[in-house]
Design a protein around this motif. Structure first.
Motif, PDB file in Angstrom:
ATOM      1  N   PRO A 127       0.812  -1.236   0.000  1.00 57.33           N
ATOM      2  CA  PRO A 127       0.000   0.000   0.000  1.00 57.33           C
ATOM      3  C   PRO A 127       0.834   1.269   0.000  1.00 57.33           C
ATOM      4  O   PRO A 127       0.499   2.238  -0.693  1.00 57.33           O
ATOM      5  CB  PRO A 127      -0.840  -0.137   1.275  1.00 57.33           C
ATOM      6  CG  PRO A 127      -0.865  -1.592   1.576  1.00 57.33           C
ATOM      7  CD  PRO A 127       0.464  -2.118   1.134  1.00 57.33           C
ATOM      8  N   ALA A 130       2.483   1.579  -3.516  1.00 60.84           N
ATOM      9  CA  ALA A 130       1.511   1.983  -4.536  1.00 60.84           C
ATOM     10  C   ALA A 130       1.076   3.423  -4.354  1.00 60.84           C
ATOM     11  O   ALA A 130       0.722   4.101  -5.330  1.00 60.84           O
ATOM     12  CB  ALA A 130       0.299   1.058  -4.491  1.00 60.84           C
ATOM     13  N   ASP A 131       1.133   3.919  -3.140  1.00 62.55           N
ATOM     14  CA  ASP A 131       0.710   5.315  -2.896  1.00 62.55           C
ATOM     15  C   ASP A 131       1.775   6.310  -3.333  1.00 62.55           C
ATOM     16  O   ASP A 131       1.490   7.235  -4.101  1.00 62.55           O
ATOM     17  CB  ASP A 131       0.390   5.486  -1.412  1.00 62.55           C
ATOM     18  CG  ASP A 131       0.088   6.927  -1.060  1.00 62.55           C
ATOM     19  OD1 ASP A 131      -0.927   7.446  -1.548  1.00 62.55           O
ATOM     20  OD2 ASP A 131       0.881   7.527  -0.302  1.00 62.55           O
ATOM     21  N   TYR A 136      -1.425   5.441  -6.671  1.00 61.61           N
ATOM     22  CA  TYR A 136      -2.686   4.706  -6.726  1.00 61.61           C
ATOM     23  C   TYR A 136      -3.639   5.232  -5.658  1.00 61.61           C
ATOM     24  O   TYR A 136      -3.215   5.656  -4.575  1.00 61.61           O
ATOM     25  CB  TYR A 136      -2.447   3.216  -6.482  1.00 61.61           C
ATOM     26  CG  TYR A 136      -2.008   2.440  -7.701  1.00 61.61           C
ATOM     27  CD1 TYR A 136      -1.723   3.081  -8.908  1.00 61.61           C
ATOM     28  CD2 TYR A 136      -1.888   1.061  -7.650  1.00 61.61           C
ATOM     29  CE1 TYR A 136      -1.322   2.363 -10.014  1.00 61.61           C
ATOM     30  CE2 TYR A 136      -1.480   0.328  -8.767  1.00 61.61           C
ATOM     31  CZ  TYR A 136      -1.202   0.993  -9.945  1.00 61.61           C
ATOM     32  OH  TYR A 136      -0.809   0.283 -11.047  1.00 61.61           O
ATOM     33  N   GLU A 138      -7.336   4.328  -3.367  1.00 54.20           N
ATOM     34  CA  GLU A 138      -7.724   3.166  -2.562  1.00 54.20           C
ATOM     35  C   GLU A 138      -8.262   2.033  -3.427  1.00 54.20           C
ATOM     36  O   GLU A 138      -8.017   0.843  -3.144  1.00 54.20           O
ATOM     37  CB  GLU A 138      -8.780   3.576  -1.526  1.00 54.20           C
ATOM     38  CG  GLU A 138      -8.261   4.486  -0.426  1.00 54.20           C
ATOM     39  CD  GLU A 138      -8.163   5.938  -0.886  1.00 54.20           C
ATOM     40  OE1 GLU A 138      -8.566   6.222  -2.046  1.00 54.20           O
ATOM     41  OE2 GLU A 138      -7.686   6.772  -0.105  1.00 54.20           O
ATOM     42  N   VAL A 141      -5.351   0.194  -5.109  1.00 49.66           N
ATOM     43  CA  VAL A 141      -4.630  -0.630  -4.136  1.00 49.66           C
ATOM     44  C   VAL A 141      -5.419  -1.896  -3.815  1.00 49.66           C
ATOM     45  O   VAL A 141      -4.868  -3.011  -3.733  1.00 49.66           O
ATOM     46  CB  VAL A 141      -4.345   0.174  -2.852  1.00 49.66           C
ATOM     47  CG1 VAL A 141      -3.746  -0.732  -1.777  1.00 49.66           C
ATOM     48  CG2 VAL A 141      -3.399   1.326  -3.146  1.00 49.66           C
ATOM     49  N   CYS A 144      -4.976  -4.478  -6.486  1.00 42.98           N
ATOM     50  CA  CYS A 144      -3.726  -5.240  -6.378  1.00 42.98           C
ATOM     51  C   CYS A 144      -3.902  -6.449  -5.465  1.00 42.98           C
ATOM     52  O   CYS A 144      -3.496  -7.576  -5.795  1.00 42.98           O
ATOM     53  CB  CYS A 144      -2.608  -4.342  -5.851  1.00 42.98           C
ATOM     54  SG  CYS A 144      -2.135  -2.984  -6.951  1.00 42.98           S
TER      55      CYS A 144
END
Length: 360
Positions: A127, A130-131, A136, A138, A141, A144
């Protein structure tokens, strides 16, 4: 699903949904509890004189020192009972030491504990990665994790179908290769998003934790493919680990030893997961280089555990043959050459084969 609710309705709706799902789960547990089979009640039946002869009133009841008259008369004096308890404790301790020394237990632990460490570490790093790297939201994420979960479940179902068709060596090779594959995927997963990009993989991040990489240069498809492969590799480790520990527990006779083996296996599984969570807290939240170094290091650890598992599995096979009789196969072949019938599953069959080719 949860990310979609969060984006559309906000955080309050997420907690309300979780509360509703929890109530539904509790209601289903009540249904399961009420439908469980009940134990047959034991009714007291007064024995007749034909099958039961009461103790005569003139029988002598021995009361040992320190025992009240209301207690049941023991079969042995207290000193002998104490010796029996000591011998029983020593016997149980010997069984526990034997269980802790068997390779059949530790080969399943060598699979599940490192795999749990890798999976827990990635689930905490993904997370954040990805942030700050992929920008990305929510929902993306959650997508994924959905890809990993679906591939994990699908692979587990396939393994459950084909597992029994593999021999012992085939199962060992399958688990070893799955662990090596999981280590490789965990090492390159955070690199996958830069496939096709124009950024320097490591040099830029050494000076800037968030280098400016154009989003359209990131290979989303390759990154998602690695997530699917990670789920497949994880299933190749967790599912066989359950089969291995079940095989060992079924081979035990003492229920207490079975519970102890199951408890040790589950405890070390949780220890591996907790260790992975603790390691995932070492990298800084927005430092991609530290996250990549951590995942690569954990990947190397599980690869080492893979080859250790293969070596321990060979020892476990030898130990199992020594326990069950390593010469059983040779004896069976000798009987077949001498014209005897196959061995009966109930008892040793030493009856000569009267219908063999030499009987004519």
């Amino acid at each position: 699903f949860g990310a979609s609710i969060f984006i559309r309705f906000g955080q309050r709706a997420v907690f309300l949904t979780l509360a509703g799902m929890s109530l539904i789960g509790q209601f289903m547990l009540v249904i399961v509890y009420t439908t469980l089979p009940k134990d047959v009640e034991q009714h007291d039946i007064t024995p007749t004189s034909e099958v039961f002869s009461p103790v005569p009133e003139t029988a002598v009841v021995t009361i040992w020192p320190g025992q009240s008259s209301s207690e049941t008369t023991p079969l042995l004096p207290p000193s002998q009972q104490k010796k029996q308890r000591v011998r029983a404790a020593r016997r149980r301790w010997g069984e526990l030491k034997k269980m802790l020394g068997t390779p059949m237990l530790w080969r399943s632990v060598l699979v599940v504990a490192p795999a749990a460490m890798v999976k827990a570490a990635l689930e905490n790093i993904l997370p954040l990665f990805a942030d700050h790297k992929l920008k990305y939201d929510e929902y993306e994420v959650g997508l994924c994790f959905t890809l990993m979960a679906v591939s994990f479940l699908t692979t587990s179902l396939i393994i459950g179908v084909v597992w029994d068709y593999l021999d012992d060596m085939g199962q060992n090779w399958f688990v070893t290769l799955s662990m090596v594959f999981l280590g490789c995927i965990s090492s390159i997963l955070l690199l996958a998003y830069m496939y096709g990009g124009d950024c320097n993989l490591l040099i830029d991040d050494l000076f800037d934790a968030t280098p400016d990489c154009a989003p359209y240069k990131h290979s989303v498809r390759f990154f998602y493919l690695c997530l699917v492969l990670f789920g497949i590799a994880s299933a190749g480790c967790f599912t066989p680990a359950g089969y291995l520990i079940a095989e060992y527990v079924d081979s035990l006779n003492n229920p207490a030893v079975k519970d102890a083996a199951n408890g040790i296996w589950n405890t070390l599984w949780e220890v591996g997961g907790c260790f992975g969570i603790a390691l995932s807290g070492i990298p800084q939240a927005r430092n991609w280089v530290q996250e990549q170094v951590l995942m690569t290091s954990i990947g190397m650890v599980i690869i080492i555990c893979a080859f250790t598992f293969f070596w321990v599995s060979i020892l476990a096979t030898d130990d199992e043959e020594a326990t069950l009789g390593c010469c059983m196969t040779d004896k069976k072949r000798a009987r077949e050459r001498n014209g005897s019938v196959p061995e009966s599953p109930m008892a040793g069959d030493l009856t000569p084969n009267l219908s063999g080719p030499d009987s004519d």
